[in-house]
Design an enzyme around this catalytic site. Structure first.
Site, PDB file in Angstrom:
ATOM      1  N   SER A   1       0.803  -1.214   0.000  1.00  0.00           N
ATOM      2  CA  SER A   1       0.000   0.000   0.000  1.00  0.00           C
ATOM      3  C   SER A   1       0.845   1.277   0.000  1.00  0.00           C
ATOM      4  O   SER A   1       1.610   1.506  -0.924  1.00  0.00           O
ATOM      5  CB  SER A   1      -0.960  -0.049   1.197  1.00  0.00           C
TER       6      SER A   1
ATOM      7  N   ASP B   1      10.911   4.625  -9.709  1.00  0.00           N
ATOM      8  CA  ASP B   1      10.560   5.120 -11.038  1.00  0.00           C
ATOM      9  C   ASP B   1      11.236   6.436 -11.381  1.00  0.00           C
ATOM     10  O   ASP B   1      11.415   6.766 -12.557  1.00  0.00           O
ATOM     11  CB  ASP B   1       9.043   5.290 -11.150  1.00  0.00           C
TER      12      ASP B   1
ATOM     13  N   LYS C   1      -0.420  -4.057  -3.630  1.00  0.00           N
ATOM     14  CA  LYS C   1      -1.713  -3.412  -3.399  1.00  0.00           C
ATOM     15  C   LYS C   1      -1.688  -2.017  -4.020  1.00  0.00           C
ATOM     16  O   LYS C   1      -0.987  -1.129  -3.543  1.00  0.00           O
ATOM     17  CB  LYS C   1      -2.041  -3.308  -1.920  1.00  0.00           C
TER      18      LYS C   1
END
Length: 524
Positions: free
Chosen positions: A298, A309, A323
């Site tokens: 989460s 990223d 999740k």
């Protein structure tokens, strides 16, 4: 004897964040008006009234409603859930980051409320409560010999800020009863366990969940580490099931430069909401490492995804849970709540890390168990995600969605294949309860020892290792720790250190031989 029931730790007024707590309150339309306008919803409302007023036998319609809500949500996704009133209060306190109470950690030991450790600088510690004390009475209410459920114990010890309570204590070390008056106060529930230096220049911060206070706790730790000379940072979110998305975003903002994308969400209407870093970052240039494992979920994955990223740092460990759904909460008058999934979130490259749930909730949660069998906890090449679409960072690194964050640097479990249960058991409350029982018998043998003397004592003996092995066998668990002796001794020594000296000392022992930490320190 049921081992899991008897030795489940009870930490007073506290609960671990179980993940999946994202967002704020829902803005639903007025319920009564909404039901009138919709025949299907009106049918359900009328049925409950019909049963309540006309059914031949007495029926608890509240339980019927709760069951109906559970069944409805079970048809949606694994993270849209109903939380009954008995659980919601504890969850709210955990995510708020504090509670009002007397400030002790305890558990039921031989039908007595045994104090594991008073909270540092809390009301009980200031009043003289010590580890090992038994709480016999709260005011005039008898607590021992009754097998009271934990929620009943909580209610006896909770209260309002500034209210008084008189405890009757039995102190085993002095073999006497004491009456202690305590004034209840606000007790912090820390979401940042520790912030310490692992080397002259490498800082370490452990985050156990993302509550309302996590960002401020993180910044206090980061500021301290920078003042101590840290120019490299390890953020540990292993076993962190998530929490408030905003807190994870705020921490990511401290690491990323102005206008870098942190995360974006997309709702059922296709509306996209992007969140970018600002110019306020306090740690934008130095090395960053994020430690993750199969229980990282989460909000923790939002932080890890933003760092990965944006090519900002290195993700170390094992594939995270997966999740990628966002919940909001609607509270009801009876104290219960519903958390409903209202959007998906995507990492800066555009990938969703949500693992599939089309086969139902049971299969969804058992996917984590399958990782033991397919070998991915030991070999990175065994990791399989459902989304084979390649995403590329700005520097050209290939990343995947469809089932968690795959680490840049893989680190396997520290136990042999087939003995995974031992690794998780060592980080459970069972170890804490075993250590308390041993200290209850042998506390005097540690009296006056410096921390260095303590470490020497623990490394020189196999007594507690052998006793723990017998303890496990004696309670019906067929786990042989022989091949993991060094690991078991390390965690036992760490838990002794926590109960005797404090949280920082636990991590000083555990992290020294931690495989992921060593991987980071050795590659720098």
């Amino acid at each position: 004897m049921n081992f899991n029931t008897k030795y489940l730790p009870i930490l007073i007024f506290a609960t671990l964040a179980l993940g999946i707590v994202l967002g704020g309150l829902l803005n639903f339309p007025n319920t009564a008006d909404y039901l009138v306008k919709n025949n299907s919803k009106n049918k359900l409302n009328k049925l409950i009234d019909f049963i309540d007023n006309e059914y031949v036998d007495d029926v608890n319609t509240d339980s019927i409603v709760n069951l109906t809500v559970d069944n409805i949500l079970a048809k949606l996704d694994p993270h849209s859930v109903y939380i009954p009133p008995s659980d919601q209060q504890e969850v709210m306190e955990s995510m708020k980051g504090n509670f009002v109470g007397i400030g002790v950690n305890f558990y039921m030991y031989k039908d007595s409320v045994a104090v594991i450790k008073p909270v540092e600088n809390g009301p009980s510690a200031k009043a003289g409560i010590k580890a090992g004390d038994r709480i016999l009475y709260a005011d005039k209410t008898k607590l021992f010999g009754r097998k009271l459920p934990s929620d009943s114990l909580y209610s006896k010890l909770k209260g309002t800020v500034g209210s008084n309570i008189e405890l009757t204590i039995y102190r085993k070390s002095e073999d006497k009863r004491l009456k202690v008056k305590i004034k209840r106060d606000i007790i912090p529930l820390k979401s940042v366990d520790v912030a310490l230096l692992l080397s002259n220049k490498t800082g370490y911060i452990k985050i156990n969940r993302f509550s309302e206070t996590t960002y401020s706790e993180f910044m206090l730790g980061l500021t301290k580490l920078k003042q101590q000379g840290a120019n490299s940072l390890i953020i540990d979110v292993r076993d962190n099931g998530g929490g408030y998305m905003e807190e994870a975003i705020a921490i990511a903002d401290e690491l990323l430069t102005d206008k870098q994308l942190i995360v974006f969400t997309k709702n059922k209407n296709g509306n996209i909401d992007k969140t970018f870093a600002t110019a306020k970052g306090n740690f934008e240039k130095s090395n960053v490492f994020i430690l993750i494992n199969e229980n990282t979920a989460s909000a923790s994955e939002i932080l890890a995804g933003a760092v990965q990223d944006n090519d900002r740092g290195t993700i170390v460990g094992r594939r995270s849970f997966g999740k990628g759904l966002v919940q909001r909460e609607m509270n009801f008058a009876d104290g219960s709540a519903v958390r409903l999934t209202i959007a998906r979130y995507y990492t800066p490259t555009g990938r969703s890390i949500q693992k599939p749930y089309s086969k139902g909730n049971e299969a969804y949660f058992k996917e984590s168990e399958a990782r033991f069998g397919n070998g991915e906890l030991y070999e990175k090449d065994s990791i399989k995600v459902s989304d084979t679409i390649k995403f590329r960072t700005k520097k050209g690194k290939i990343v995947y969605g469809g089932g968690g964050i795959v680490p840049d640097v893989f680190v396997p479990l520290e136990v042999e294949h087939g003995n995974e249960s031992a690794a998780y058991l060592l980080q459970s409350g069972i170890v804490g309860n075993f250590v308390f029982e041993q200290l209850d018998k042998h506390r005097s043998t540690f009296k006056g020892l410096s921390f260095d003397q303590f470490k020497t004592k623990m490394s020189a003996t196999d007594f507690y290792f052998n006793t723990f092995q017998k303890f496990i066998f004696g309670n019906g668990l067929d786990l042989n720790f022989g091949k993991s002796k060094a690991l078991v001794k390390r965690y036992l020594a760490a838990e002794f250190a926590r109960q005797l000296y404090g949280e920082n000392y636990y991590y000083q022992i555990v992290l020294k031989e931690d495989a992921m930490v060593k991987k980071v320190l050795n590659q720098k």
